[in-house]
Write a protein that holds these residues in place. Structure first.
Motif, PDB file in Angstrom:
ATOM      1  N   GLU A 282       0.829  -1.206   0.000  1.00 39.45           N
ATOM      2  CA  GLU A 282       0.000   0.000   0.000  1.00 39.45           C
ATOM      3  C   GLU A 282       0.864   1.257   0.000  1.00 39.45           C
ATOM      4  O   GLU A 282       0.586   2.231  -0.713  1.00 39.45           O
ATOM      5  N   GLU A 283       1.936   1.234   0.773  1.00 35.73           N
ATOM      6  CA  GLU A 283       2.820   2.394   0.879  1.00 35.73           C
ATOM      7  C   GLU A 283       3.494   2.707  -0.462  1.00 35.73           C
ATOM      8  O   GLU A 283       3.559   3.865  -0.890  1.00 35.73           O
ATOM      9  N   ILE A 284       3.976   1.670  -1.145  1.00 34.14           N
ATOM     10  CA  ILE A 284       4.647   1.864  -2.431  1.00 34.14           C
ATOM     11  C   ILE A 284       3.668   2.361  -3.491  1.00 34.14           C
ATOM     12  O   ILE A 284       3.967   3.300  -4.247  1.00 34.14           O
ATOM     13  N   GLU A 289       1.877   6.555  -7.126  1.00 34.73           N
ATOM     14  CA  GLU A 289       0.742   7.273  -7.711  1.00 34.73           C
ATOM     15  C   GLU A 289       0.902   8.773  -7.505  1.00 34.73           C
ATOM     16  O   GLU A 289       0.621   9.576  -8.409  1.00 34.73           O
ATOM     17  N   HIS A 290       1.369   9.161  -6.339  1.00 33.88           N
ATOM     18  CA  HIS A 290       1.599  10.578  -6.053  1.00 33.88           C
ATOM     19  C   HIS A 290       2.675  11.149  -6.973  1.00 33.88           C
ATOM     20  O   HIS A 290       2.509  12.243  -7.538  1.00 33.88           O
ATOM     21  N   TYR A 295       4.505  14.288 -11.677  1.00 31.61           N
ATOM     22  CA  TYR A 295       5.250  14.353 -12.934  1.00 31.61           C
ATOM     23  C   TYR A 295       4.352  14.823 -14.081  1.00 31.61           C
ATOM     24  O   TYR A 295       4.722  15.728 -14.850  1.00 31.61           O
ATOM     25  N   ASN A 296       3.174  14.229 -14.204  1.00 31.67           N
ATOM     26  CA  ASN A 296       2.269  14.549 -15.305  1.00 31.67           C
ATOM     27  C   ASN A 296       1.827  16.011 -15.275  1.00 31.67           C
ATOM     28  O   ASN A 296       1.661  16.653 -16.326  1.00 31.67           O
ATOM     29  N   GLN A 297       1.614  16.540 -14.088  1.00 31.12           N
ATOM     30  CA  GLN A 297       1.164  17.918 -13.955  1.00 31.12           C
ATOM     31  C   GLN A 297       2.286  18.925 -14.172  1.00 31.12           C
ATOM     32  O   GLN A 297       2.041  20.055 -14.607  1.00 31.12           O
ATOM     33  N   LEU A 298       3.517  18.510 -13.903  1.00 34.49           N
ATOM     34  CA  LEU A 298       4.621  19.454 -13.859  1.00 34.49           C
ATOM     35  C   LEU A 298       5.563  19.390 -15.056  1.00 34.49           C
ATOM     36  O   LEU A 298       5.824  20.400 -15.722  1.00 34.49           O
ATOM     37  N   VAL A 299       6.078  18.212 -15.346  1.00 35.60           N
ATOM     38  CA  VAL A 299       7.197  18.104 -16.288  1.00 35.60           C
ATOM     39  C   VAL A 299       6.813  18.320 -17.752  1.00 35.60           C
ATOM     40  O   VAL A 299       7.450  19.141 -18.440  1.00 35.60           O
ATOM     41  N   PRO A 300       5.835  17.614 -18.317  1.00 34.70           N
ATOM     42  CA  PRO A 300       5.510  17.835 -19.733  1.00 34.70           C
ATOM     43  C   PRO A 300       5.239  19.303 -20.084  1.00 34.70           C
ATOM     44  O   PRO A 300       5.748  19.793 -21.100  1.00 34.70           O
ATOM     45  N   LEU A 321      11.818   9.605 -11.758  1.00 34.72           N
ATOM     46  CA  LEU A 321      11.744   8.635 -10.662  1.00 34.72           C
ATOM     47  C   LEU A 321      13.122   8.438 -10.040  1.00 34.72           C
ATOM     48  O   LEU A 321      13.255   8.344  -8.813  1.00 34.72           O
ATOM     49  N   TRP A 322      14.163   8.390 -10.892  1.00 34.15           N
ATOM     50  CA  TRP A 322      15.534   8.261 -10.383  1.00 34.15           C
ATOM     51  C   TRP A 322      15.879   9.432  -9.468  1.00 34.15           C
ATOM     52  O   TRP A 322      16.448   9.246  -8.382  1.00 34.15           O
ATOM     53  N   ALA A 323      15.521  10.640  -9.876  1.00 29.51           N
ATOM     54  CA  ALA A 323      15.810  11.828  -9.059  1.00 29.51           C
ATOM     55  C   ALA A 323      15.022  11.800  -7.753  1.00 29.51           C
ATOM     56  O   ALA A 323      15.530  12.197  -6.703  1.00 29.51           O
ATOM     57  N   CYS A 324      13.782  11.318  -7.813  1.00 20.52           N
ATOM     58  CA  CYS A 324      12.981  11.183  -6.583  1.00 20.52           C
ATOM     59  C   CYS A 324      13.656  10.219  -5.621  1.00 20.52           C
ATOM     60  O   CYS A 324      13.744  10.490  -4.404  1.00 20.52           O
TER      61      CYS A 324
END
Length: 567
Positions: A282-284, A289-290, A295-300, A321-324
């Motif tokens: 559940e945690e992963i 998802e967060h 990413y979808n809201q910010l990067v593109p 994801l790597w940077a996160c």
């Protein structure tokens, strides 16, 4: 990793021939009320004065230190430790956990050291004797909880050594060397014997990656216009680009970073299948998802609007994801002299691995005099021994998700939040009726949630305790209209106890069935993520098994007492 927080105000008051140590629980402590009650039950006040006299009796200092340590242990409890603390039947506050013991002893040591500069020779003799006694206790604690690391001699650490050399060329001071540790990856090894208080690593603020660097970059004028964006998010985007800048000042640092961090955020399908319906699963899922939504809201949009500053080939989901994972697993909260708490990357310090019994527990505050970040030892570290850091008081599920490992030893923060039970069970998400229901005659938590953990941590398996947490048992007693503090050997109470234990046993038996049978596969040839998933479920099974055993033993104990009572 978390910055250390003080939970007490204390000091030493001196007369000509004696010293008075003052230990005080800070009223700003979020757990003040609950700690106050526990201190009072042990016969102490929130502000306790301990007198140290010049004496030829060698046991006087030890007796005074024992009292100070009992108080300091309670003052330095965190919420989990406080929840699971045994009740008032235990007359003294014994060693609770390696972390708590080190924090408590070092808090006393700081009081002593801060008082040595301004005292008479007689007072100095008393304080020095106390100092020796505290250091001896820390050393004994270290010997009991030390972890042996195996160094892999033929593993090359050329890139890591280049980074250390770069750091030292730019003002860093280190008494550590980097080596490959079996089962843990890279680690920091003591070059020489280090004692309590020694600085193992000292890093100038000029070598720390913080928001100040990002503000000088060409992307800041774009990102600052987005009012909702945090400095941490800006830094994450900065590091995605900086990693590939051949002219970066931190090139040596980025070259030491792995191509994949192997945290829970990178788990594959097979690992998820092993986890099944668990807290870690559940945690992963929630974390990923967060991040995907972020990413979808910010990067593109940034790549579309400013492709020269945010090249699409550098800002893919995989690199995001790597940077996160980089910032989750390597960042530290640092308090700067201006009073600002910033999330930073600290080159070289990231090589210090986490331990349940760390050498460094107090860090994260820049020394305003030297403008450096110091990592000072809270317990000794011998030459050739791995020097450990505390990343924080985290469960194995959290450490797997954001760091990618399970710590060695029994983790007291591996708890089962009872909110994770399914709706069909008795212990459902929110146990009602606990809000503010905490008084001096009860061990009921001031929160409205409960938890359980391995009963091998408990020192009390007697009747009315069974190695299970008192707040949880008291909740069920109240639910049956039985007073939590009415723990007498009468028929009604004993019958209630049997019903409570059978109820708990039923629920944890259901949890054990959902965990399934232990994996019997060849773990040496198993993927890293599957291996971690299996290890996590093994931990969960062991915890649940211990609770079932305690419930079963408790039922037999209560039935035995009930038979005697009725006879």
């Amino acid at each position: 990793m978390e910055v250390d927080k003080e939970s007490s105000t204390s000091g030493a008051v001196k007369s000509e021939e004696n010293c008075t140590i003052v230990l005080e629980l800070s009223e700003s402590d979020s757990l003040f009320d609950r700690k106050k009650i526990l201190l009072q039950k042990k016969g102490y006040n929130t502000k306790e004065v301990i007198h140290l006299n010049s004496s030829n009796d060698p046991d006087e200092i030890k007796t005074s230190l024992k009292i100070m340590l009992q108080i300091a242990r309670i003052i330095n409890f965190d919420e989990v430790e406080l929840y699971f603390w045994e009740d008032e039947t235990i007359s003294t506050v014994d060693l609770y956990s390696p972390r708590n013991e080190l924090v408590a002893l070092n808090s006393i040591l700081r009081i002593v050291e801060n008082s040595l500069d301004s005292c008479t020779q007689m007072q100095k003799n008393i304080l020095e004797e106390l100092h020796i006694a505290v250091v001896d206790m820390i050393s004994n604690c270290s010997n009991e909880n030390s972890i042996k690391s195996v160094i892999v001699e033929d593993y090359s650490c050329d890139k890591e050594n280049c980074l250390v050399q770069w750091g030292e060329d730019n003002g860093m001071k280190s008494r550590l060397q980097i080596a490959y540790v079996e089962g843990a990856g890279r680690g920091a090894i003591a070059r020489e014997d280090l004692k309590v208080g020694d600085t193992a690593l000292e890093i100038p603020t000029s070598l720390i990656i913080s928001e100040d660097l990002m503000k000088k970059s060409d992307m800041y004028h774009i990102l600052e216009k987005r009012n909702e964006m945090s400095s941490e998010t800006m830094l994450l985007l900065w590091s995605m680009k900086e990693k590939y800048d051949t002219n970066s000042r931190f090139k040596n640092y980025f070259e030491t970073l792995p191509e994949e961090f192997r945290t829970g955020l990178s788990f594959g399908v097979e690992a998820f299948m092993v986890l099944g319906d668990t807290v870690l699963m559940e945690e992963i899922i929630q974390a990923k998802e967060h991040l995907q939504e972020q990413y979808n809201q910010l990067v593109p949009p940034l790549c579309n609007e400013h492709p020269d500053i945010f090249p699409p080939e550098l800002y893919t989901w995989e690199r995001f994801l790597w940077a996160c994972e980089l910032w989750y697993s390597n960042s530290m909260k640092i308090m700067f002299p201006d009073g600002e708490l910033r999330t930073c990357l600290v080159p070289v310090a990231g090589f210090l691995n986490h331990s349940l019994s760390p050498h460094v527990i107090s860090y994260g505050k820049v020394d305003s005099k030297t403008n450096t970040l110091k990592f000072c030892l809270s317990r000794p570290c011998s030459a050739g021994e791995e020097c450990f850091l505390s990343y924080g008081n985290f469960s194995s599920s959290h450490l797997i998700t954001f760091y990618g490992f399970v710590p060695k030893g029994d983790n007291p923060y591996d708890i089962i939040p009872l909110g994770e039970f399914t709706p069909s069970t008795v212990l459902f998400i929110k146990l009602e009726g606990d809000e503010g229901d905490f008084d001096e005659n009860s061990h009921v938590s001031s929160t409205n949630t409960h938890m359980a953990r391995g009963t091998w941590f408990s020192k009390n398996h007697d009747i009315f305790h069974y190695g299970l947490p008192s707040p949880l048992l008291d909740y069920f007693r109240r639910a049956q209209n039985a007073m939590p503090h009415s723990k007498t050997l009468v028929q009604e109470n004993l019958e209630n106890e049997i019903e409570i234990l059978e109820q708990l046993q039923l629920n944890f038996h259901d949890m054990m069935e959902r965990l399934g049978e232990a994996e019997l596969d060849d773990r040496e040839n198993t993927r890293w993520d599957v291996k971690l998933a299996i290890e996590y479920k093994d931990i969960q099974r062991r915890i649940v098994s211990s609770i079932l055993t305690s419930c079963n033993s408790g039922i037999e104990l209560v039935k035995d007492n009930l038979c005697r009572c009725m006879a």
